[in-house]
Design an enzyme around this catalytic site. Sequence first.
Site, short mmCIF file in Angstrom:
data_model
loop_
_atom_site.label_atom_id
_atom_site.label_comp_id
_atom_site.label_asym_id
_atom_site.label_seq_id
_atom_site.Cartn_x
_atom_site.Cartn_y
_atom_site.Cartn_z
N GLU A 20 0.83 -1.19 0.00
CA GLU A 20 0.00 0.00 0.00
C GLU A 20 0.87 1.26 0.00
OE1 GLU A 20 -3.46 1.85 3.00
OE2 GLU A 20 -2.13 0.23 3.66
N CYS A 56 -5.57 -2.83 2.42
CA CYS A 56 -5.37 -2.92 3.88
C CYS A 56 -6.65 -3.04 4.69
CB CYS A 56 -4.53 -1.73 4.35
SG CYS A 56 -3.73 -2.06 5.96
N TYR A 107 -8.61 5.44 13.70
CA TYR A 107 -8.66 5.08 15.11
C TYR A 107 -7.27 4.60 15.51
CZ TYR A 107 -8.97 0.41 13.02
OH TYR A 107 -8.73 -0.70 12.28
N LEU A 114 -4.76 -55.79 7.04
CA LEU A 114 -4.96 -54.42 7.52
C LEU A 114 -6.42 -54.09 7.82
CD1 LEU A 114 -2.65 -52.10 5.36
CD2 LEU A 114 -2.73 -52.25 7.85
N ASP A 115 -7.29 -54.28 6.83
CA ASP A 115 -8.66 -53.78 6.95
C ASP A 115 -9.41 -54.42 8.11
OD1 ASP A 115 -8.16 -52.21 4.76
OD2 ASP A 115 -9.18 -53.51 3.34
N LYS A 128 -9.02 3.02 -2.13
CA LYS A 128 -9.32 2.31 -0.89
C LYS A 128 -10.73 2.63 -0.43
CE LYS A 128 -7.10 1.45 3.62
NZ LYS A 128 -5.87 1.74 4.42
N GLY A 131 -15.29 -60.89 10.30
CA GLY A 131 -14.27 -61.79 9.81
C GLY A 131 -12.90 -61.17 9.98
N VAL A 132 -11.95 -61.92 10.51
CA VAL A 132 -10.61 -61.41 10.79
C VAL A 132 -9.61 -62.23 9.98
CG1 VAL A 132 -8.88 -60.96 12.57
CG2 VAL A 132 -11.31 -60.73 13.11
N THR A 150 -15.58 -58.77 -3.87
CA THR A 150 -16.48 -59.76 -4.46
C THR A 150 -17.92 -59.32 -4.24
OG1 THR A 150 -14.88 -61.51 -4.07
CG2 THR A 150 -17.16 -62.18 -4.46
N TRP A 170 -12.25 -53.76 -6.17
CA TRP A 170 -11.48 -54.90 -5.68
C TRP A 170 -12.23 -55.56 -4.52
CZ3 TRP A 170 -7.90 -57.49 -8.09
CH2 TRP A 170 -7.05 -58.36 -7.40
#
EC number: 6.3.5.1
Length: 684
Positions: free
Chosen positions: A54, A179, A129, A375-376, A123, A370-371, A496, A494
């Site tokens: 400015e 500004c 102030y 990862l998932d 501007k 189901g385990v 079924t 990916w």
Amino acid sequence: MSHSFHNLYHHDFARVAVGVPRCRVADPLFNAAQTIELAEQAAGKGAVLVAFPELGLSAYSCDDLFHQRALLDGVLQGLQAVVEASSRIPSALVVGAPLRVDHQLFNCAIVVSGGVIRGVVPKSYLPNYGEFYEARQFSAADEAISSEITLLGQRVPFGANQLFELENLPLLKFHIEICEDVWVPIPPSSFAALAGATVLVNLSASNILVGKADYRRQLVGQQSARCIAAYLYSSAGRGESTTDLAWDGQALIYENGEMLAESARFAEESHLIFADVDLERMSRERMRTTTFGQSTRRHKAEVAQFRTVRFPVELPLHRVLPLERNVARFPYVPSNPQLRDKRCNEVYNIQVSALVQRLSSSGIKKVVIGVSGGLDSTHALLVCAKAMDLLGLPRTNIIAATMPGFATSTRTLDQARALMQFVGCTALEVDIRPSCIQMLKDIGHPYSEGKEEYDVTFENVQAGERTSHLFRMANHHNGIVIGTGDLSELALGWCTYGVGDHMSHYNVNASVPKTLIAHLVRWVAESKQFGDVNSSVLLAVVNTEISPELVPGKAGDAAPAQVTQDFIGPYELQDFNLYYILRFGFAPSKVAFLAYHAWRDREAGLWPEDEHVVRNQYELKDIKRNLGIFLKRFFQTSQFKRSCVPNAPKVGSGGSLSPRGDWRAPSDSEAAAWLENLKTVPDA
């Protein structure tokens, strides 16, 4: 030509700059020279737009010197020097200066390019102030009489209602405020953004006080986010008068709430900051955010007041111009460790709270999962455990089953057993091979006659048997089946379909990509939420090769016969592709451009990414090939699976693939348009 692909402007990026020149109070020719020098440097680096502070040609702290004719005449001489220099600088320059118009003095921003003054913006809000007394010297924009003025012999538009558009880069339409304009409750740039401005420029002086730098960042960041725009913010630096004030020269560039660049503060010399802003991203975000358009209609009176000034700027199109911007290799995973931990904690709790709500509302107290030892299912099991804890139910209410098949490895089976043991669930082990053999025999499959035919039927019989067992277990135990498939698998198809891992009663992982799931499991391990010993089991899961384990390997082989990423491409690349195509709808050529910059070798390969991830370096040909796999699978062959997926919580702004949420698409689409665009990507 390859240089077109390797030039950021061909992908709707624009390089912008903010300059903070060293100045001298009331020395316009010196200030003009400093401005020109920075402008030449910026243009040399390919910047198409450069903003300066400015009142930069006069200095901001001139006070009553602004009413001295010698200074004002000197400003015109300095401006003339900038205009003449701009004829050899292929950038749009925005400089600040005091100008006399209709017997008033205005604090102005002047747009210059190609030796021409394109417009003058006064501007709007004059602070009067605290330490500011601008109303003593200047008039505000709405006090102007003329909408067009003669300046240095040129007839130019004048007013705060101007937008500036580059003819040969139409997505770059910029607005200027000065500004204080951004410090008011409704900044002029808010309406300018609704009128089409994608880049907001603020010529500021802004003296420094304790804490003010942080507030500027918040202010500029929030304005860029609300307006879905880039925001360039300048500040006065070394050389301004320190009679009563000090100056730090803080320059900022934000894009949609994200900081792209910040200058060093309290620098002794003139300096520049640069950023490559993504114009297409902002355009697409506005198009996607329908409330942005609603705001435009609601404020149509203010929007209608803007006028657009169009002019050409020579773009650096005919050379290689790489992207100078951090493109995260893992857009779903923050690279900063503290942010990453925070993200993981939040995602984990979203999943847990969603499952808690589903169980509470249904009155069901048991879950079946189901385990596999991968990862998932590991992460989904951890979510189930936390949900039971919050519900005040025993973890034995988790009916967890590991179901070894024809290709289950000793490693994953041992990991599944260890996981179920330390979680404290009800652990079952069901050998699915007898029932699979019976089904293969029933349908006349060659395997039932002793032939080693491992086709898709052979694979899906196993996936279907596992899911069938889980649903019947859920009936038997009065529970619901928890799905474990992730966002990446849904994107690539990916899974079924139907009676397979595609189906469940409720899926906690469906909007979490594979790269993030790996970090979630690691985060649980490293935060030792299940103890030191059990953390080692979780880390072993993270380091296990991802495989469906449906096709038997040769006797004695330690590695699985199937490696998922050999079929569908590296998850780290495919998650990258998914993010930019799902979240932003970018063309494949742009996604490849971004991937190339994210994954190319940078300065000996060092980049602020996750230390746990191998720093693979992908060549452009690899990126192109894997993107082709993604496009074909995502757009043409997999949507029918996504059109009927179970309920699942959305966890991130990167999107989900629920047909009830972020993604509604036809199941019979072609990928031709995307694959045709991919052909424009070179191999190197």
